[in-house]
Write a protein that holds these residues in place. Structure first.
Motif, PDB file in Angstrom:
ATOM      1  N   ALA A 104       0.825  -1.208   0.000  1.00 39.68           N
ATOM      2  CA  ALA A 104       0.000   0.000   0.000  1.00 39.68           C
ATOM      3  C   ALA A 104       0.860   1.258   0.000  1.00 39.68           C
ATOM      4  O   ALA A 104       0.570   2.222  -0.724  1.00 39.68           O
ATOM      5  CB  ALA A 104      -0.930  -0.013   1.207  1.00 39.68           C
ATOM      6  N   LEU A 105       1.925   1.251   0.794  1.00 40.09           N
ATOM      7  CA  LEU A 105       2.810   2.415   0.856  1.00 40.09           C
ATOM      8  C   LEU A 105       3.492   2.661  -0.481  1.00 40.09           C
ATOM      9  O   LEU A 105       3.691   3.819  -0.895  1.00 40.09           O
ATOM     10  CB  LEU A 105       3.860   2.221   1.945  1.00 40.09           C
ATOM     11  CG  LEU A 105       3.346   2.272   3.393  1.00 40.09           C
ATOM     12  CD1 LEU A 105       4.430   1.798   4.354  1.00 40.09           C
ATOM     13  CD2 LEU A 105       2.900   3.687   3.749  1.00 40.09           C
ATOM     14  N   THR A 106       3.849   1.598  -1.176  1.00 41.61           N
ATOM     15  CA  THR A 106       4.460   1.746  -2.498  1.00 41.61           C
ATOM     16  C   THR A 106       3.474   2.381  -3.466  1.00 41.61           C
ATOM     17  O   THR A 106       3.829   3.297  -4.232  1.00 41.61           O
ATOM     18  CB  THR A 106       4.919   0.372  -3.028  1.00 41.61           C
ATOM     19  OG1 THR A 106       5.816  -0.219  -2.084  1.00 41.61           O
ATOM     20  CG2 THR A 106       5.633   0.523  -4.361  1.00 41.61           C
ATOM     21  N   GLU A 107       2.242   1.922  -3.429  1.00 38.13           N
ATOM     22  CA  GLU A 107       1.210   2.487  -4.314  1.00 38.13           C
ATOM     23  C   GLU A 107       0.921   3.949  -3.978  1.00 38.13           C
ATOM     24  O   GLU A 107       0.594   4.743  -4.866  1.00 38.13           O
ATOM     25  CB  GLU A 107      -0.060   1.654  -4.207  1.00 38.13           C
ATOM     26  CG  GLU A 107       0.085   0.233  -4.762  1.00 38.13           C
ATOM     27  CD  GLU A 107      -1.137  -0.622  -4.513  1.00 38.13           C
ATOM     28  OE1 GLU A 107      -2.015  -0.184  -3.715  1.00 38.13           O
ATOM     29  OE2 GLU A 107      -1.232  -1.721  -5.097  1.00 38.13           O
ATOM     30  N   GLN A 108       1.080   4.292  -2.690  1.00 38.79           N
ATOM     31  CA  GLN A 108       0.820   5.670  -2.262  1.00 38.79           C
ATOM     32  C   GLN A 108       2.028   6.590  -2.460  1.00 38.79           C
ATOM     33  O   GLN A 108       1.939   7.793  -2.205  1.00 38.79           O
ATOM     34  CB  GLN A 108       0.430   5.675  -0.783  1.00 38.79           C
ATOM     35  CG  GLN A 108      -0.864   4.957  -0.470  1.00 38.79           C
ATOM     36  CD  GLN A 108      -1.011   4.650   1.010  1.00 38.79           C
ATOM     37  OE1 GLN A 108      -0.259   5.163   1.851  1.00 38.79           O
ATOM     38  NE2 GLN A 108      -1.973   3.798   1.355  1.00 38.79           N
ATOM     39  N   GLY A 109       3.157   6.038  -2.906  1.00 37.14           N
ATOM     40  CA  GLY A 109       4.356   6.845  -3.106  1.00 37.14           C
ATOM     41  C   GLY A 109       5.025   7.235  -1.806  1.00 37.14           C
ATOM     42  O   GLY A 109       5.542   8.355  -1.670  1.00 37.14           O
ATOM     43  N   ARG A 110       5.071   6.292  -0.827  1.00 37.98           N
ATOM     44  CA  ARG A 110       5.604   6.622   0.500  1.00 37.98           C
ATOM     45  C   ARG A 110       6.607   5.573   0.967  1.00 37.98           C
ATOM     46  O   ARG A 110       6.545   5.089   2.088  1.00 37.98           O
ATOM     47  CB  ARG A 110       4.454   6.754   1.505  1.00 37.98           C
ATOM     48  CG  ARG A 110       3.536   7.921   1.202  1.00 37.98           C
ATOM     49  CD  ARG A 110       2.333   7.931   2.128  1.00 37.98           C
ATOM     50  NE  ARG A 110       2.740   7.986   3.532  1.00 37.98           N
ATOM     51  CZ  ARG A 110       1.899   7.728   4.542  1.00 37.98           C
ATOM     52  NH1 ARG A 110       0.652   7.353   4.286  1.00 37.98           N
ATOM     53  NH2 ARG A 110       2.318   7.826   5.793  1.00 37.98           N
ATOM     54  N   VAL A 111       7.543   5.196   0.094  1.00 35.43           N
ATOM     55  CA  VAL A 111       8.665   4.345   0.462  1.00 35.43           C
ATOM     56  C   VAL A 111       9.960   5.056   0.074  1.00 35.43           C
ATOM     57  O   VAL A 111       9.930   6.130  -0.533  1.00 35.43           O
ATOM     58  CB  VAL A 111       8.572   2.946  -0.204  1.00 35.43           C
ATOM     59  CG1 VAL A 111       7.397   2.171   0.350  1.00 35.43           C
ATOM     60  CG2 VAL A 111       8.472   3.068  -1.717  1.00 35.43           C
ATOM     61  N   LEU A 112      11.087   4.455   0.418  1.00 34.33           N
ATOM     62  CA  LEU A 112      12.385   5.107   0.202  1.00 34.33           C
ATOM     63  C   LEU A 112      12.577   5.548  -1.240  1.00 34.33           C
ATOM     64  O   LEU A 112      13.114   6.638  -1.497  1.00 34.33           O
ATOM     65  CB  LEU A 112      13.517   4.162   0.613  1.00 34.33           C
ATOM     66  CG  LEU A 112      14.941   4.659   0.326  1.00 34.33           C
ATOM     67  CD1 LEU A 112      15.232   5.965   1.052  1.00 34.33           C
ATOM     68  CD2 LEU A 112      15.966   3.599   0.705  1.00 34.33           C
ATOM     69  N   TYR A 113      12.172   4.729  -2.188  1.00 39.47           N
ATOM     70  CA  TYR A 113      12.351   5.088  -3.595  1.00 39.47           C
ATOM     71  C   TYR A 113      11.812   6.478  -3.891  1.00 39.47           C
ATOM     72  O   TYR A 113      12.479   7.292  -4.549  1.00 39.47           O
ATOM     73  CB  TYR A 113      11.660   4.053  -4.485  1.00 39.47           C
ATOM     74  CG  TYR A 113      11.506   4.513  -5.920  1.00 39.47           C
ATOM     75  CD1 TYR A 113      12.589   4.479  -6.796  1.00 39.47           C
ATOM     76  CD2 TYR A 113      10.285   5.006  -6.393  1.00 39.47           C
ATOM     77  CE1 TYR A 113      12.459   4.916  -8.102  1.00 39.47           C
ATOM     78  CE2 TYR A 113      10.144   5.445  -7.696  1.00 39.47           C
ATOM     79  CZ  TYR A 113      11.233   5.397  -8.550  1.00 39.47           C
ATOM     80  OH  TYR A 113      11.109   5.841  -9.840  1.00 39.47           O
ATOM     81  N   HIS A 114      10.635   6.773  -3.411  1.00 38.75           N
ATOM     82  CA  HIS A 114       9.997   8.056  -3.734  1.00 38.75           C
ATOM     83  C   HIS A 114      10.722   9.222  -3.068  1.00 38.75           C
ATOM     84  O   HIS A 114      10.890  10.285  -3.680  1.00 38.75           O
ATOM     85  CB  HIS A 114       8.530   8.018  -3.312  1.00 38.75           C
ATOM     86  CG  HIS A 114       7.757   6.930  -3.985  1.00 38.75           C
ATOM     87  ND1 HIS A 114       7.506   5.723  -3.377  1.00 38.75           N
ATOM     88  CD2 HIS A 114       7.212   6.855  -5.230  1.00 38.75           C
ATOM     89  CE1 HIS A 114       6.819   4.955  -4.207  1.00 38.75           C
ATOM     90  NE2 HIS A 114       6.631   5.610  -5.340  1.00 38.75           N
ATOM     91  N   ALA A 115      11.191   9.017  -1.823  1.00 37.84           N
ATOM     92  CA  ALA A 115      11.931  10.090  -1.157  1.00 37.84           C
ATOM     93  C   ALA A 115      13.290  10.300  -1.808  1.00 37.84           C
ATOM     94  O   ALA A 115      13.746  11.438  -1.995  1.00 37.84           O
ATOM     95  CB  ALA A 115      12.102   9.752   0.319  1.00 37.84           C
ATOM     96  N   LEU A 116      13.958   9.202  -2.171  1.00 35.91           N
ATOM     97  CA  LEU A 116      15.285   9.287  -2.776  1.00 35.91           C
ATOM     98  C   LEU A 116      15.243   9.978  -4.134  1.00 35.91           C
ATOM     99  O   LEU A 116      16.154  10.735  -4.491  1.00 35.91           O
ATOM    100  CB  LEU A 116      15.867   7.880  -2.912  1.00 35.91           C
ATOM    101  CG  LEU A 116      17.324   7.755  -3.337  1.00 35.91           C
ATOM    102  CD1 LEU A 116      18.246   8.430  -2.331  1.00 35.91           C
ATOM    103  CD2 LEU A 116      17.709   6.284  -3.482  1.00 35.91           C
ATOM    104  N   MET A 117      14.187   9.733  -4.883  1.00 35.03           N
ATOM    105  CA  MET A 117      14.057  10.316  -6.216  1.00 35.03           C
ATOM    106  C   MET A 117      13.386  11.687  -6.197  1.00 35.03           C
ATOM    107  O   MET A 117      13.112  12.269  -7.243  1.00 35.03           O
ATOM    108  CB  MET A 117      13.270   9.364  -7.121  1.00 35.03           C
ATOM    109  CG  MET A 117      13.910   7.991  -7.304  1.00 35.03           C
ATOM    110  SD  MET A 117      15.623   8.046  -7.911  1.00 35.03           S
ATOM    111  CE  MET A 117      15.396   8.826  -9.515  1.00 35.03           C
ATOM    112  N   GLY A 118      13.118  12.212  -5.006  1.00 29.84           N
ATOM    113  CA  GLY A 118      12.519  13.536  -4.893  1.00 29.84           C
ATOM    114  C   GLY A 118      11.040  13.578  -5.200  1.00 29.84           C
ATOM    115  O   GLY A 118      10.478  14.652  -5.431  1.00 29.84           O
ATOM    116  N   LYS A 119      10.390  12.428  -5.151  1.00 26.32           N
ATOM    117  CA  LYS A 119       8.962  12.367  -5.452  1.00 26.32           C
ATOM    118  C   LYS A 119       8.103  12.475  -4.200  1.00 26.32           C
ATOM    119  O   LYS A 119       6.879  12.552  -4.291  1.00 26.32           O
ATOM    120  CB  LYS A 119       8.647  11.055  -6.185  1.00 26.32           C
ATOM    121  CG  LYS A 119       9.393  10.916  -7.511  1.00 26.32           C
ATOM    122  CD  LYS A 119       9.071   9.593  -8.196  1.00 26.32           C
ATOM    123  CE  LYS A 119       9.825   9.465  -9.521  1.00 26.32           C
ATOM    124  NZ  LYS A 119       9.492   8.193 -10.223  1.00 26.32           N
TER     125      LYS A 119
END
Length: 340
Positions: free
Chosen positions: A127-142
């Motif tokens: 769910a967090l991945t779908e919501q854009g709330r995992v490390l990937y999104h923070a690391l990529m500035g999203k």
């Protein structure tokens, strides 16, 4: 912890043996007396494992201070899988948090094992991945890092969750020429003042995310399984660390090498442990080895931190030594408070 260490801990707290026995009983729910404590201090009896673990935690505690938090950052890595990087990351984080520090665990492995082991259910990870709330999104500035951080069941310990989405960052980061190698450092700058320590559980490779972790770190800890293939990887990893120090992060220091998954009854394991000491013992600290024990697999299967489930688990001395080394390096405990 030796008998002398126990005596020093007791005297530092200003307790008699009778008072210390009563204090231990409060911690453990047991009924030890002055005579038993005396036997522990003189080495006539070994400390019970649960008592040992709790006293090691106690030895790491520091008095409350108003000193600002600096977010001292430690990368835990080696480019080989199966060397207990995640077990090391979560158990050291646990020891630091339980001894009164604010700790952030960054799961920088797309497998996301550290995330689920500190209590984030796999369904939540999806769910967090779908919501854009995992490390990937923070690391990529999203996403902002503060929006990604989650609390855990351990007081003082937060986690930046990871998922398979992070695998894309190894190919996407090199294309981002403005901050391809410093994205993680810049991401962590936003929260360093909120934490005493930040631990990064690295993936078993030397991809762009791992390079970012080393560039962001103050220290690197190298868990190395006591077997020949893992040992072969340490020199290559240290070569990478040297390049990072020279080109990107001159302040990066090697905290030490941690032998893991040691079976002292196996000749090959004992030989590998000797090799680790011979190869790196003069230049780096080699921490006490973590023995191979089924409780680590059991804790992993139950998605819990091993020391949270059993504070006396084999290896608690090793993780306490690492936590103690970090606390001393950052001036949070005196030299006499060495938990090793």
């Amino acid at each position: 912890m030796t008998g002398d260490d126990l005596k020093l801990l007791r005297e530092r707290r200003g307790l008699t043996q009778t008072q210390m026995a009563a204090f231990v009983n409060e911690l453990t729910g047991r009924r030890y007396d002055k005579q038993r404590l005396s036997k522990w201090e003189t080495g006539r009896e070994p400390l019970p494992r649960d008592v040992l673990g709790r006293l090691l935690l106690l030895s790491l505690e520091q008095p409350a201070t108003e000193a600002p938090r600096a977010g001292t950052t430690i990368a835990i890595g080696l480019q080989k899988g199966g060397t207990a990087k995640t077990a090391t990351s979560i158990n050291v984080a646990f020891m630091l948090a339980r001894s009164g520090n604010r700790v952030l665990l960054v799961d920088a492995d797309p497998q996301g094992n550290a995330t689920v082991h500190v209590g984030v259910p796999q369904t939540d990870v999806v769910a967090l991945t779908e919501q854009g709330r995992v490390l990937y999104h923070a690391l990529m500035g999203k996403a902002k890092l503060a929006e990604v951080i989650r609390p855990t069941s351990v007081e003082g310990l937060d986690v930046v969750p990871s998922s398979i989405a992070l695998a894309s960052a190894d190919t996407e980061l090199p294309g981002n020429l403005t901050n391809a190698q410093t994205a993680m450092a810049e991401m962590l700058d936003a929260v360093r003042g909120d934490y005493d320590f930040i631990l990064i559980d690295c993936a078993p490779n030397l991809g762009a995310v791992t390079i970012n972790a080393l560039t962001a770190a103050d220290y690197v800890l190298i868990p190395c399984q006591a077997e020949p293939h893992a040992i072969l990887g340490v020199n290559a990893f240290l070569d990478t660390v040297t390049k990072i120090q020279r080109r990107l992060n001159p302040n990066l220091r090697v905290l030490g090498v941690l032998p893991t998954m040691l079976n002292p009854r196996q000749t090959q394991d004992r030989s590998s442990l000797d090799d680790i000491g011979r190869l790196w013992g003069e230049d780096y600290r080699v921490f006490p080895p973590v023995p191979r024990a089924t409780i680590y697999a059991q804790a992993a299967g139950a998605n819990v931190i091993t020391l949270d489930a059993d504070i006396g688990a084999p290896g608690v001395e090793s993780y306490a030594a690492i936590a103690g080394a970090l606390l001393k390096a950052t001036g949070r405990i005196r030299e006499s408070s060495d938990a090793a």
